[in-house]
Design a protein around this motif. Structure first.
Motif, PDB file in Angstrom:
ATOM      1  N   GLY A 180       0.830  -1.304   0.026  1.00  0.00           N
ATOM      2  CA  GLY A 180      -0.070  -0.048   0.071  1.00  0.00           C
ATOM      3  C   GLY A 180       0.784   1.263  -0.051  1.00  0.00           C
ATOM      4  N   VAL A 181       2.110   0.984   0.414  1.00  0.00           N
ATOM      5  CA  VAL A 181       2.846   2.515   0.426  1.00  0.00           C
ATOM      6  C   VAL A 181       4.292   2.347  -0.368  1.00  0.00           C
ATOM      7  CG1 VAL A 181       1.999   3.278   2.486  1.00  0.00           C
ATOM      8  CG2 VAL A 181       3.929   1.666   2.522  1.00  0.00           C
ATOM      9  N   VAL A 182       4.671   1.103  -0.712  1.00  0.00           N
ATOM     10  CA  VAL A 182       5.870   0.855  -1.592  1.00  0.00           C
ATOM     11  C   VAL A 182       5.192   0.344  -3.038  1.00  0.00           C
ATOM     12  CG1 VAL A 182       7.905  -0.583  -2.109  1.00  0.00           C
ATOM     13  CG2 VAL A 182       7.244  -0.063   0.423  1.00  0.00           C
ATOM     14  N   HIS A 183       5.719   1.005  -3.931  1.00  0.00           N
ATOM     15  CA  HIS A 183       5.174   0.997  -5.297  1.00  0.00           C
ATOM     16  C   HIS A 183       6.036  -0.103  -5.887  1.00  0.00           C
ATOM     17  CE1 HIS A 183       4.350   5.546  -5.025  1.00  0.00           C
ATOM     18  NE2 HIS A 183       3.258   5.112  -4.290  1.00  0.00           N
ATOM     19  N   ASP A 184       5.175  -0.591  -6.954  1.00  0.00           N
ATOM     20  CA  ASP A 184       5.784  -1.832  -7.573  1.00  0.00           C
ATOM     21  C   ASP A 184       7.040  -1.597  -8.287  1.00  0.00           C
ATOM     22  OD1 ASP A 184       3.657  -3.359  -6.902  1.00  0.00           O
ATOM     23  OD2 ASP A 184       2.700  -3.353  -8.907  1.00  0.00           O
ATOM     24  N   ASP A 185       7.567  -0.594  -8.748  1.00  0.00           N
ATOM     25  CA  ASP A 185       8.687  -0.115  -9.330  1.00  0.00           C
ATOM     26  C   ASP A 185       9.529   0.490  -8.548  1.00  0.00           C
ATOM     27  OD1 ASP A 185       7.159   2.244  -9.203  1.00  0.00           O
ATOM     28  OD2 ASP A 185       7.501   2.944 -11.148  1.00  0.00           O
TER      29      ASP A 185
END
Length: 326
Positions: A180-185
């Motif tokens: 929810g706070v760490v983006h996939d990229d």
């Protein structure tokens, strides 16, 4: 493949050598940098200048002075009742993490904005991003479930012109740490966390009473770091306790970290209770961590440690940092 055993913590009886807060607080310099601290000065039974560490306003004033004098943070404040962290101990955690990066980087600590750090539970005080950026020039993303704390931290960042170096994100899901706070990229060189270590509000209240008794016993020792072992006055519920306490929180962090093994070079967390360390190592073996480090920290009589782990081998870690330098 079974991961190698974690390296045990080496005993250390003092602050990290790079820590700016060796020895006694210099109240002459501190009050010159922050005159408002003067109203809180007292004379200890040992005839030393000190403050009343039982007074939350005095502790906040000391933190403001330390941050202004030693880190160039001109504006710092937190809402009443929120955690007021001891600056020397928080700095030690960052210096230990910097040493980890240096091991992977040929002995040189990587500095500057190419290094990105994720602070899980940044709090209203925003202390790790402030110290880490001042000491090493790193960039930070701080996450927090408490919307009031996010607003307070954002006010500190904005007042000090640090918006390009420190980003704050509200964590909408109370049960999640990275999701929810760490983006996939996204990729982070480090993640850090100061988890709540009590298991209930009652447990937290008992801990506070023990702390007050210890302050009463050590009041005559003067204004040394050794006489102020744990100045974490205040604290909201989510800062002080969670269901299952520190052990449950860290288990959840380990499980979630295994879901993003290639997005963080070194995961880490403080582990305040020594009896939890063995279980942390057990959980990390189950999760498949490739390397685990236990790093001892000390501030006077207070002993603590952080545990760091990675899912990358030594060659992959070197390649990660070399790519970041290009």
């Amino acid at each position: 493949m079974k991961p190698p055993p974690g390296r045990p913590a080496k005993t250390r009886a003092s602050l990290h050598p790079r820590n700016r807060h060796q020895g006694r607080y210099d109240f002459t310099r501190l009050t010159q940098a922050s005159p408002a601290l003067s109203e809180f000065l007292v004379t200890s039974p040992a005839d030393d200048t000190s403050i009343d560490f039982g007074n939350p306003d005095a502790v906040r004033a000391l933190n403001r002075a330390l941050l202004e004098l030693d880190y160039g943070i001109a504006h710092w404040d937190i809402p009443d009742g929120y955690l007021c962290p001891p600056v020397p101990g928080r700095a030690d955690y960052l210096h230990g993490l910097a040493d980890l990066l240096a091991e992977d980087g040929g002995g040189t600590i990587p500095r500057g904005p190419a290094i990105r750090v994720l602070d899980i539970g940044v709090g209203a005080n925003c202390i790790y991003p402030l110290l880490g950026h001042a000491d090493y020039g790193w960039q930070f993303v701080g996450t927090e479930i408490d919307a009031t704390a996010v607003r307070a931290a954002a006010a500190i960042v904005q007042a000090n012109g640090l918006g390009q170096a420190i980003e704050l994100r509200h964590q909408p899901a109370r049960g999640s740490l990275f999701a929810g706070v760490v983006h996939d990229d996204e990729r982070f060189d480090l993640s850090l966390c100061n988890p709540p270590f009590h298991a209930s509000a009652q447990d937290a209240a008992c801990g506070s009473r023990r702390k007050w008794r210890k302050l009463d016993r050590t009041a005559a020792q003067g204004a040394t770091h050794a006489s102020t072992p744990s100045l974490n006055f205040g604290g909201q519920a989510n800062e002080l306790w969670c269901t299952g306490g520190e052990a449950s929180f860290v288990r959840r962090m380990v499980r979630e970290s295994a879901g993003i093994p290639g997005q963080v070079l070194w995961f880490s967390t403080l582990v305040s209770k020594s009896e939890h360390v063995a279980d942390v190592h057990k959980q990390l073996r189950k999760a498949g961590a490739r390397d685990v480090r236990e790093v001892a920290m000390a501030q006077g009589s207070k002993q603590s440690r952080f545990v760091a782990w990675t899912f990358l081998d030594a060659g992959q870690r070197r390649a990660w940092l070399e790519k970041g330098r290009r």
